[in-house]
Design a protein around this motif. Sequence first.
Motif, PDB file in Angstrom:
ATOM      1  N   ALA B 598      80.222 -11.043 -33.263  1.00  0.00           N
ATOM      2  CA  ALA B 598      81.786 -11.235 -32.737  1.00  0.00           C
ATOM      3  C   ALA B 598      82.635 -10.132 -33.433  1.00  0.00           C
ATOM      4  CB  ALA B 598      82.180 -12.485 -32.684  1.00  0.00           C
ATOM      5  N   ARG B 599      82.431 -10.344 -34.774  1.00  0.00           N
ATOM      6  CA  ARG B 599      83.204  -9.636 -35.593  1.00  0.00           C
ATOM      7  C   ARG B 599      82.901  -8.119 -35.484  1.00  0.00           C
ATOM      8  NH1 ARG B 599      83.059 -13.925 -39.272  1.00  0.00           N
ATOM      9  NH2 ARG B 599      81.068 -12.637 -40.338  1.00  0.00           N
ATOM     10  N   TRP B 603      85.612  -5.280 -34.251  1.00  0.00           N
ATOM     11  CA  TRP B 603      85.802  -4.227 -35.078  1.00  0.00           C
ATOM     12  C   TRP B 603      85.624  -2.866 -34.208  1.00  0.00           C
ATOM     13  CZ3 TRP B 603      83.189   0.306 -36.467  1.00  0.00           C
ATOM     14  CH2 TRP B 603      83.704   0.989 -37.757  1.00  0.00           C
ATOM     15  N   THR B 604      84.569  -2.705 -33.657  1.00  0.00           N
ATOM     16  CA  THR B 604      84.229  -1.727 -32.790  1.00  0.00           C
ATOM     17  C   THR B 604      85.144  -1.496 -31.631  1.00  0.00           C
ATOM     18  OG1 THR B 604      81.926  -2.604 -32.783  1.00  0.00           O
ATOM     19  CG2 THR B 604      82.134  -0.775 -31.475  1.00  0.00           C
ATOM     20  N   ASN B 605      85.750  -2.755 -31.088  1.00  0.00           N
ATOM     21  CA  ASN B 605      86.615  -2.445 -30.103  1.00  0.00           C
ATOM     22  C   ASN B 605      87.955  -1.822 -30.599  1.00  0.00           C
ATOM     23  OD1 ASN B 605      87.927  -2.731 -27.743  1.00  0.00           O
ATOM     24  ND2 ASN B 605      88.166  -5.041 -27.938  1.00  0.00           N
ATOM     25  N   THR B 606      88.420  -2.595 -31.953  1.00  0.00           N
ATOM     26  CA  THR B 606      89.801  -2.151 -32.420  1.00  0.00           C
ATOM     27  C   THR B 606      89.759  -0.932 -32.742  1.00  0.00           C
ATOM     28  OG1 THR B 606      89.784  -4.408 -33.015  1.00  0.00           O
ATOM     29  CG2 THR B 606      91.661  -3.009 -33.605  1.00  0.00           C
ATOM     30  N   ASN B 614      93.265   5.779 -27.769  1.00  0.00           N
ATOM     31  CA  ASN B 614      94.624   6.146 -28.181  1.00  0.00           C
ATOM     32  C   ASN B 614      94.663   7.734 -28.449  1.00  0.00           C
ATOM     33  OD1 ASN B 614      95.487   3.576 -28.214  1.00  0.00           O
ATOM     34  ND2 ASN B 614      95.268   3.178 -30.359  1.00  0.00           N
ATOM     35  N   ALA B 615      93.648   8.131 -28.996  1.00  0.00           N
ATOM     36  CA  ALA B 615      93.544   9.770 -29.311  1.00  0.00           C
ATOM     37  C   ALA B 615      93.633  10.344 -27.955  1.00  0.00           C
ATOM     38  CB  ALA B 615      92.322  10.132 -30.088  1.00  0.00           C
ATOM     39  N   PHE B 616      92.783   9.839 -26.974  1.00  0.00           N
ATOM     40  CA  PHE B 616      92.941  10.452 -25.711  1.00  0.00           C
ATOM     41  C   PHE B 616      94.404  10.376 -24.863  1.00  0.00           C
ATOM     42  CE2 PHE B 616      91.698  10.705 -21.233  1.00  0.00           C
ATOM     43  CZ  PHE B 616      90.795  11.531 -21.130  1.00  0.00           C
ATOM     44  N   ALA B 617      94.997   9.229 -25.175  1.00  0.00           N
ATOM     45  CA  ALA B 617      96.417   9.291 -24.727  1.00  0.00           C
ATOM     46  C   ALA B 617      97.386  10.072 -25.491  1.00  0.00           C
ATOM     47  CB  ALA B 617      96.785   7.559 -24.902  1.00  0.00           C
ATOM     48  N   ALA B 618      97.139  10.192 -26.680  1.00  0.00           N
ATOM     49  CA  ALA B 618      98.087  11.079 -27.472  1.00  0.00           C
ATOM     50  C   ALA B 618      97.919  12.524 -27.108  1.00  0.00           C
ATOM     51  CB  ALA B 618      97.752  11.029 -29.037  1.00  0.00           C
TER      52      ALA B 618
END
Lengths: 101, 684
Positions: B598-599, B603-606, B614-618
């Motif tokens: 789960a951790r 981590w992968t998700n975050t 986020n990079a794509f959005a930027a």
Amino acid sequence: MIVNQFLVLAALLFSIGIYGVLVRRNAVLVLLSIELMLTAVNINLVAFGQYVQDALLSGQVFALFVITVAAAEVGIGLAIVVLIFRNRSSANVDELDLLKW
Amino acid sequence: MVMLAALLGAPLASPETAHLSDGGVLAQWAWLIPVVPLVLMFGIVFFGKRLPAGGWELAEAAMLFVAVYGVALLIMNASEGITYEGSIEIARIGSYVIEWGWVVDGLSIMMYAVVGVVGLAVFTYAKGYMKGDVRFTWFFAAFTMFAGAMLVLVSSANLIQLIVGWELVGLASYLLIGHYWEDHANNAAATKAFLVNKIADVGLFIGVIIIAVTVGSFRFTDILNAVAEGDSALAQVAFWAGLALFIGAMGKSAQFPFHVWLPDAMAGPTPVSSLMHAATMVTAGVYLVGRMFPLYQTAGFAVDVKAIMIVVGALTLFLTGLIALVQDDIKKVLAYSTLSQLGYMTAAMGAGAYTAGLFHLFTHAFFKGLLFLCAGSVIHAVHSNNMSDMGGLRKLMPWTYRTFLVGSLALAGIFPLAGFWSKDEILASISFDSGHDGGTIATVVLVAAIAGAFVTAFYMARAVYLTFFGEYKGHGHPHESPRVMTYPLIGLGVLSAVAGFANVPGVFTGFTEWLAARPVAMGDHHAEAINFGLAGIGLAVALLGVVAGTRLWKRDAATQQARDTFRIPVLYPLLANKYYIDDLYLKGVVGPIKGPIARFTNWTNTYLIDGFVNAFAAVSVFLSRIVYHGLDQRGIDLAFNAVSSATGEAGDALRYTTSGKIQDYAAALFAGAVLLVVGFLIFT
């Protein structure tokens, strides 16, 4: 039969009709002028109908229809003229300038 | 009406069915069996609260319909033998056809009748048991869905519809196990049942995919015909397909090591446990193996899976039977006994005994449904599940006592009650198998099965003595349940007593013939005559269990000392902790998933997935800025503004021509006409 004389007569009548529509101020006379133009058309229809010797007499029959429609049209037109006259005490076309911006 | 016309479509004639009846109108309209409960379920959901009995009457009507229809089909099948299959095409994906089908043959008719009859008894009883429950209407909606889903499953003519029914049963069981959701433990039990089933369902899906890809059809008839014709492509994958399907069946039928969900499922209301253990849910796995039986039985196909099946069955029947000895919760005693009996059914299937396995399913449905309803009656009276709060109820609840005794003796396999006949037939089949394909494994399993019979009698004797004998230990004043609860008990009690006579080898083999009404031959072995030696051993062992139980617990029950004398040093802690299997799953499976996995996922998700997003959005924001300021504001807007201001200015200039003078307009009209005529003359 020579059709030219009828066409000339019809053209003359039509021109007089146009002149009347464009120049006369009295609405009744404008309507009369429109009748003149329709009469010119009727002459053309009958003349050509006779000229091509149509077995069905299409031209003559069509002229009858035009006369009927013209009677109806002038009836409505005169009714409108009467109403306008009652409202404005005048049937002069050049005073009816309501259709502007 | 078009739908109706399609539903009444012509039956699928099959050359093998020539000697059997197609069932006529009764079979053609059998699609109503799953549809009526599901439709009435919606009736309960939408109108239940406005009805005088809170929606119960609709649920009862659904089960009455199924029971009457099922029994009518059963009688017809007994006289002439029915095989009918109807299908309507729903969708077509490439060469695969998705269909809604209903199959009316010996196996499904038996299930319709069992679900209908046991369901009718349980639904009637549930009216009394659930009286005053805050979610009475909701309970009956889910309960009707539970039965309807099982009927979708058993009526299906293809694997896709079977999966639909399979999952609907899972959903309904989740809702019902978690019915008392105010208590967190009940939620956890519902989730556990759902997840364990889901893991096993992966096997079912893999099996269905392998078979569908190989045979090119989801229909049971096509698949079993391929087996009958010795399809070589299917024969190559048959072992893995059969094993995968069996893993799915192990989940629903709670076979070792997937058995852990069933005891926890006791968190639901007792009628739910009763129906779940008797007719719906846990029988689905055995039913699936029965439906696909020729795949396992025909030489060259998944015959090797049967060895796994018989071992799994034997492990389940013996190990879980022992756990029942140390349970204090009366429902858990019965739950572990169900596991044990399901082990018998699976072992019988593994021994190639189609009839014996399903016969045990048939008789077990009646006496296990009965035992759970009796347990519910007791729980209703004493307001506790624990046998340490019971005792001495024999006089206070006479009908519950009598019917529980009948059910217990039937389960223990005492002559002449239902369990004796079906268990004896399983023993005979395993014994036959040990002399043929099964070999040494089957001999060992036979010993385990006989030992299991002893254990069964032993723990049922314990349950009877601790509950009904001695002094009452609980609080309050227990009294017999209302008639709406005792009448179903008596009805099921009668059935538990006589159901075994449906199949007495050599004397009356009705059940064998009912079940044999299938489009393809099953190729199973069934005994021609009673094996008196094995029957004697089985009965002797069961009686021994009863005697041993009496010696151990009758005196305890009377003196109220040390309610449980079954405290053997090493064995007791092992059994009380259920062989530590739950702990193993918790530490070995749930722990790692909740901890490191789960951790890691978090981590992968975050960081990885969110970072990418986020990079794509930027980048998107940056590009859209350029487009906005450069292209949109300067280019496109300029063009639009130019067009609109030009239009505005042109309008300003031209509006003076609309003078309002009619004769000016007429002049313009004539001028236009003249221009047109002139233009016409010039250009032509």
